[in-house]
Design a protein around this motif. Structure first.
Motif, PDB file in Angstrom:
ATOM      1  N   VAL A  87       3.660  19.901  -1.767  1.00 31.72           N
ATOM      2  CA  VAL A  87       2.366  20.905  -2.428  1.00 31.72           C
ATOM      3  C   VAL A  87       2.198  20.073  -3.627  1.00 31.72           C
ATOM      4  O   VAL A  87       2.845  19.781  -4.485  1.00 31.72           O
ATOM      5  N   THR A 110      -2.819  27.564  -5.692  1.00 29.50           N
ATOM      6  CA  THR A 110      -1.320  27.486  -6.419  1.00 29.50           C
ATOM      7  C   THR A 110      -1.418  28.038  -7.785  1.00 29.50           C
ATOM      8  O   THR A 110      -2.207  28.883  -8.112  1.00 29.50           O
ATOM      9  N   ILE A 199       2.178  29.842  -3.586  1.00 32.01           N
ATOM     10  CA  ILE A 199       1.281  28.896  -2.865  1.00 32.01           C
ATOM     11  C   ILE A 199       0.630  29.719  -1.711  1.00 32.01           C
ATOM     12  O   ILE A 199       1.106  30.206  -0.940  1.00 32.01           O
TER      13      ILE A 199
END
Length: 234
Positions: A87, A110, A199
């Motif tokens: 990520v 995020t 996320i």
């Protein structure tokens, strides 16, 4: 003070005064507004999802930039083994490594920097239509969420549950990080840092990742290099 230094200071003062002087109308140059490229129609896989116990509506057209669509790309992390999830919060991307050459890239919302988490974790388990159990720390910041804490049983799955259709639970050294990869990202927030560290994917992408990701896989969340800011949603 030398003459050179006096000359330098005098020139600097003159420049400062000149900078504060409003230019004449003839001298003003207007920069044209940038032309916004129209967003092309979404791929069919962002339509409404059938066969789920709760509705998964189609993603609205014209909101999600093309760069944030689910797509196969050149793998920017060829050193990572197949199945690894990486990520990048600043880019708003989640990559799933397919092979050294290729990866599947998803747009991701995020965590706002003040609430973000980074590091290496493991995908301990995944859930379809999970209950949302609010951490005590979040309930302290937002007392209206107290009815949905662990002690109170959490929030029922379905529409309105911030975890959406799927959730992947991240553990580090055998301990729950309390951070998740999950669905229910509002399309307008995709690619942005506005959550409390989780996320978030579009539900269609969360379902796709759930089907592909294997229990125990390595999850690497890169640290954000952007300045801290508050204003997290979930």
């Amino acid at each position: 003070m030398s003459m050179n230094r006096r000359s330098f200071l005098a020139a600097g003062a003159a420049a400062s005064l000149a900078a504060c002087t409003q230019p004449t109308a003839e001298a003003v140059t207007r920069v044209p507004s940038p032309v916004t490229e129209p967003i092309p129609p979404l791929p069919a896989f962002y339509g409404a999802v059938e066969g789920e116990p709760y509705p998964v509506p189609a993603v609205p057209e014209g909101i999600v930039p093309q760069r944030l669509w689910r797509q196969e790309v050149d793998n920017p992390y060829p050193q990572e083994p197949e199945g690894t999830i990486i990520v990048d919060p600043d880019a708003g991307y989640l990559h799933l490594v397919l092979c050294p050459e290729r990866a599947l890239r998803y747009g991701a919302g995020t965590g706002a920097a003040a609430f973000s988490w980074s590091g290496i974790a493991r995908l301990q388990y995944s859930r379809e239509w999970p209950r949302w159990k609010v951490p005590d720390s979040m309930a302290e910041r937002r007392p209206e969420l107290e009815p949905y804490t662990v002690a109170n049983g959490g929030m029922d799955p379905g529409p309105g549950n911030p975890l959406g259709a799927r959730a992947l639970y991240l553990f580090q050294n055998g301990q729950d990080t309390l951070y998740r990869i999950h669905g229910a990202c509002e399309p307008e927030h995709l690619g942005k840092a506005v959550s409390s560290g989780c996320i978030r994917l579009l539900d269609q992408d969360a379902i796709d990742l759930y089907d592909r990701a294997k229990q125990g896989t390595r999850v690497w969340v890169l640290p954000s290099l952007k300045p801290q800011r508050l204003g997290a949603l979930y």
